[in-house]
Scaffold this motif. Structure first.
Motif, PDB file in Angstrom:
ATOM      1  N   ALA A   1     -36.026 -51.130  41.684  1.00  0.00           N
ATOM      2  CA  ALA A   1     -35.583 -50.142  40.696  1.00  0.00           C
ATOM      3  C   ALA A   1     -36.680 -49.131  40.405  1.00  0.00           C
ATOM      4  N   THR A   2     -37.944 -49.606  40.278  1.00  0.00           N
ATOM      5  CA  THR A   2     -39.012 -48.637  40.015  1.00  0.00           C
ATOM      6  C   THR A   2     -39.181 -47.685  41.186  1.00  0.00           C
ATOM      7  N   PHE A   3     -39.097 -48.223  42.399  1.00  0.00           N
ATOM      8  CA  PHE A   3     -39.189 -47.346  43.569  1.00  0.00           C
ATOM      9  C   PHE A   3     -38.078 -46.298  43.544  1.00  0.00           C
ATOM     10  N   MET A   4     -36.867 -46.753  43.214  1.00  0.00           N
ATOM     11  CA  MET A   4     -35.737 -45.823  43.219  1.00  0.00           C
ATOM     12  C   MET A   4     -35.908 -44.744  42.163  1.00  0.00           C
ATOM     13  N   ALA A   5     -36.362 -45.152  40.963  1.00  0.00           N
ATOM     14  CA  ALA A   5     -36.583 -44.152  39.915  1.00  0.00           C
ATOM     15  C   ALA A   5     -37.678 -43.181  40.355  1.00  0.00           C
ATOM     16  N   GLY A   6     -38.715 -43.722  41.021  1.00  0.00           N
ATOM     17  CA  GLY A   6     -39.756 -42.848  41.550  1.00  0.00           C
ATOM     18  C   GLY A   6     -39.190 -41.854  42.541  1.00  0.00           C
ATOM     19  N   GLY A   7     -38.247 -42.328  43.360  1.00  0.00           N
ATOM     20  CA  GLY A   7     -37.613 -41.435  44.331  1.00  0.00           C
ATOM     21  C   GLY A   7     -36.829 -40.332  43.647  1.00  0.00           C
ATOM     22  N   LEU A   8     -36.156 -40.677  42.542  1.00  0.00           N
ATOM     23  CA  LEU A   8     -35.410 -39.650  41.804  1.00  0.00           C
ATOM     24  C   LEU A   8     -36.369 -38.614  41.236  1.00  0.00           C
ATOM     25  N   ILE A   9     -37.508 -39.087  40.731  1.00  0.00           N
ATOM     26  CA  ILE A   9     -38.517 -38.142  40.230  1.00  0.00           C
ATOM     27  C   ILE A   9     -38.901 -37.182  41.356  1.00  0.00           C
ATOM     28  N   TYR A  10     -39.082 -37.752  42.552  1.00  0.00           N
ATOM     29  CA  TYR A  10     -39.460 -36.910  43.687  1.00  0.00           C
ATOM     30  C   TYR A  10     -38.372 -35.880  43.991  1.00  0.00           C
ATOM     31  N   LEU A  11     -37.117 -36.322  43.922  1.00  0.00           N
ATOM     32  CA  LEU A  11     -36.029 -35.392  44.224  1.00  0.00           C
ATOM     33  C   LEU A  11     -36.036 -34.220  43.253  1.00  0.00           C
TER      34      LEU A  11
ATOM     35  N   LYS B   1     -39.102 -35.065  28.818  1.00  0.00           N
ATOM     36  CA  LYS B   1     -38.535 -33.918  28.115  1.00  0.00           C
ATOM     37  C   LYS B   1     -37.331 -33.360  28.866  1.00  0.00           C
ATOM     38  N   THR B   2     -37.480 -33.271  30.202  1.00  0.00           N
ATOM     39  CA  THR B   2     -36.412 -32.617  30.961  1.00  0.00           C
ATOM     40  C   THR B   2     -35.335 -33.593  31.411  1.00  0.00           C
ATOM     41  N   LYS B   3     -35.729 -34.829  31.734  1.00  0.00           N
ATOM     42  CA  LYS B   3     -34.753 -35.802  32.238  1.00  0.00           C
ATOM     43  C   LYS B   3     -34.906 -37.120  31.491  1.00  0.00           C
ATOM     44  N   PRO B   4     -34.502 -37.179  30.243  1.00  0.00           N
ATOM     45  CA  PRO B   4     -34.737 -38.404  29.465  1.00  0.00           C
ATOM     46  C   PRO B   4     -34.083 -39.643  30.084  1.00  0.00           C
ATOM     47  N   LEU B   5     -32.914 -39.473  30.679  1.00  0.00           N
ATOM     48  CA  LEU B   5     -32.232 -40.625  31.255  1.00  0.00           C
ATOM     49  C   LEU B   5     -33.050 -41.210  32.394  1.00  0.00           C
TER      50      LEU B   5
ATOM     51  N   GLU C   1     -48.548 -40.120  32.612  1.00  0.00           N
ATOM     52  CA  GLU C   1     -48.805 -38.981  33.487  1.00  0.00           C
ATOM     53  C   GLU C   1     -47.519 -38.267  33.878  1.00  0.00           C
ATOM     54  N   ALA C   2     -46.500 -39.060  34.232  1.00  0.00           N
ATOM     55  CA  ALA C   2     -45.298 -38.427  34.777  1.00  0.00           C
ATOM     56  C   ALA C   2     -44.312 -38.034  33.697  1.00  0.00           C
ATOM     57  N   MET C   3     -44.236 -38.806  32.619  1.00  0.00           N
ATOM     58  CA  MET C   3     -43.167 -38.585  31.650  1.00  0.00           C
ATOM     59  C   MET C   3     -43.624 -37.737  30.453  1.00  0.00           C
ATOM     60  N   TRP C   4     -44.824 -37.999  29.940  1.00  0.00           N
ATOM     61  CA  TRP C   4     -45.210 -37.397  28.675  1.00  0.00           C
ATOM     62  C   TRP C   4     -46.118 -36.186  28.794  1.00  0.00           C
ATOM     63  N   LYS C   5     -46.969 -36.229  29.832  1.00  0.00           N
ATOM     64  CA  LYS C   5     -47.953 -35.151  29.978  1.00  0.00           C
ATOM     65  C   LYS C   5     -47.242 -33.819  30.203  1.00  0.00           C
TER      66      LYS C   5
END
Lengths: 493, 139
Positions: free
Chosen positions: A336-346, A361-365, A425-429
């Protein structure tokens, strides 16, 4: 019946080759195939209750001579977990992986990998186990190189060389064992080893097995191939690898420990604990010092393998139940973490934490989808990671294995640290570069696959009160190898 | 290496190698031979042809469809495992045997031979696929 988890992917391979010109059919067929495997796994698990062990002999040849498949709760539960993750992975891949790769046999190779994994989980013969491992290695090797990017090819060399060395040691061990004992049926071997003290070379063979499986499972000091190769293919493939390859290595260690190494606990327990502790510490330290989501998660695979090994070393009902729960939890959470990471990449076009920011901020879900499995990896209740760690630590303190337990506790904190690092780093910064290579439309299947696996993670955590009985039963079976031996060889006294 | 001698030899060797591969396949039941080695022989027929005439020409041959034969091979091998089930055996890959008799000559057939045929087709297809891919990149 017992052969279905292997036959379904093999038949799917034939059909997928038949439909190789139509991507739509390939996708549909893959989904049907993984659901059929789920059905097979569930029916095996249902049949297990009341029977204890299920045995089937290929070709009707009786036990020590033919090749048999044996299912107990451990293999049944892992079969179920693999098929569930496979559903998520196939759906996710439809949305994530580019069409070129999908057309060039991605789904075919998934089925090959599944055939290997299911076979390795079920087989009761050591040489057959080797064959399934090879099926897995070949499929995964092609999956790593699929697409032929430069980085992928470089990584695949490391992967292949290391895995071939592992296979070589595996075969050497098989040859040694066969020359000493004259049989490769696991139950028969385990029985003969218990009848009289085994010749010394058998111990060498078991040591060789330990190293071979250690390479496959990526334990210290053989883990370096994993972080070198896992981050290079599309992350959908990495997610699937993380759920299957190393976990099968751990499963086989579990099985062998229960069958053979258990007889010499005084030697094996310290070895396993030392390897487990070092695997945990090194994996997590490397993860804490990386800045690429894929690298961090890959190092975490290594670190988490240490916990599973710790459970094997503890070898009590609670410890083993914890180890098996930990394997299943890792299949879900890690994928699941890998998949969420992949969505971030997309959406953002990068895996580099330094470039990412403001996902929350942009993609809370999406941030939420990452948070649940990340907390699970770190071990926060009510996620399955918490329960897995709790069981392991409980068993550790219970058995007075202080040092390994304390190492495990410290490593949990470091795990939490590196998960929080990704989060910060990825979500809040605030985002530094306003990259607009971004936010094309993401295929809904990628979201759906992530949802499925995240829900599985949550489900496992919330229903642990009911499912714990299954894990405990699996542990009890592993603690009593005579029941396995008697199920395969009914004539044994 | 595009010499006339090789070209003539390759064109004539192809049918011989294919027939030889079938002989080795059948012989494999009781003597050295079998599906794997026969598959390699059959694949070699096409590889030599490709070496003499080039991959482009070899790909136009009637039987040069490696993916199809790989799929067919796995399918046949799996099917051979199911035949026993249809005959009421308890487990897959249970052997079923028959003997075909032509006058004084008899041919012993069984599911292991069918399985070997599957191996044969898969190996031949795989060999041709790999070598053709590698040769194509060479040019």
């Amino acid at each position: 019946m017992l052969f279905l988890p292997v036959l379904i992917p093999l038949i799917s391979i034939v059909l997928l080759i038949g439909f190789r010109h139509s991507l739509k059919y390939q996708q549909g067929l893959s989904i049907v195939s993984v659901f059929a495997q789920l059905f097979a796994a569930v029916s095996i698990l249902l049949k297990l209750s009341g029977n204890g062990h299920l045995v089937a002999q290929a070709g009707g040849w009786p036990a020590p001579f033919g090749i048999g498949f044996v299912a107990d709760y451990t293999s049944g539960l892992l079969l179920l977990a693999v098929s569930l993750v496979a559903i998520g992975s196939v759906i996710y891949s439809i949305g994530f992986v580019d069409f070129d790769r999908q057309k060039n046999g991605l789904f075919l190779l998934y089925q090959g990998l599944l055939a290997g994994v299911n076979g390795a989980l079920l087989t009761g013969d050591i040489f057959n186990l080797y064959v399934w491992f090879e099926v897995m290695v070949i499929s995964s090797f092609v999956l790593i190189t699929l697409g032929s990017e430069k980085l992928q090819l470089r990584a695949s060399v490391k992967y292949l060389v290391m895995n071939l060395i592992g296979s070589m040691l595996f075969v050497a061990a098989i040859g040694l064992l066969y020359s000493q004992m004259g049989t490769l049926n696991m139950a028969d071997l385990a029985y003969k080893v218990r009848l009289q003290p085994a010749p010394p070379l058998v111990n060498s063979a078991i040591m060789l097995f330990f190293i071979a499986f250690g390479i496959k499972a990526a334990v210290f000091p053989f883990f370096f191939w994993l972080p070198a190769s896992y981050p290079t293919p599309p992350i959908a493939v990495t997610a699937f690898f993380g759920a299957t390859l190393t976990k099968v290595g751990v499963y086989v260690m579990l099985r062998f420990y229960s069958m053979f190494a258990q007889l010499d606990v005084a030697f094996w327990q310290p070895v396993i604990f030392v390897v487990a502790g070092l695997t945990m510490v090194f994996g997590v330290l490397m993860a804490a010092s990386s800045y690429d989501i894929r690298k961090i998660l890959s190092f975490h695979i290594v670190s988490q393998i240490g916990y599973m090994l710790m459970g094997i070393g503890l070898f009590s009902v609670v410890g083993l139940a914890g180890a098996i729960l930990f394997i299943v939890h890792n299949m879900f959470s890690k994928t699941a973490t890998f998949m969420a990471g992949g969505l971030i990449y997309l959406y953002k076009g990068s895996y580099d934490l330094k470039k990412l920011g403001w996902i929350y901020k942009t993609k809370p879900l999406l941030a939420f989808l990452f948070l649940i499995p990340a907390l699970s990896l770190a071990g926060i209740p009510p996620t399955p990671g918490f329960f897995g760690k709790f069981l392991l630590l409980y068993a550790g303190f219970d058995g007075a294995h202080w040092s390994i337990t304390i190492v495990a506790l410290v490593v949990s904190i470091l795990t939490l640290f590196s998960m929080v690092k990704i989060w910060n780093e990825a979500m809040w910064k605030p985002e530094k570069i306003t990259a607009d290579l971004v936010a094309k439309k993401v295929h809904p299947a990628a979201w759906m696959g992530t949802f499925i696996v995240v829900l599985l993670t949550l489900f496992l955590g919330l229903t642990i009160g009911y499912t714990y009985d299954y894990f405990a039963e699996a542990a009890r079976q592993l603690l009593d190898p005579m029941s396995y031996i008697k199920a395969v060889l009914p004539e044994t006294p | 290496m595009k010499t006339e001698i090789l070209k003539i030899a390759a064109a004539h060797l192809k049918p011989f190698l294919l027939i030889l591969s079938l002989v080795v396949l059948y012989r494999g039941h009781n003597e050295p031979g079998g599906g794997f080695i026969a598959g390699l022989l059959a694949g070699m027929a096409y590889v030599i042809y490709a070496g003499a005439f080039g991959v482009g020409k070899a790909k136009q041959l009637r039987l040069a469809k490696p993916m199809f034969f790989m799929g067919l091979g796995i399918g046949i091998a799996l099917f051979s495992g199911m035949i026993g089930l249809m005959n009421g055996a308890e487990s897959i890959f249970t052997g079923v045997w028959t003997t075909l008799t032509f006058g004084t000559y008899s041919l012993k057939l069984g599911t292991p031979l069918l399985f070997d045929l599957g191996v044969y087709l898969t190996v031949a297809g795989m060999l041709v696929k790999i070598i053709f891919t590698v040769m194509e990149e060479d040019v």
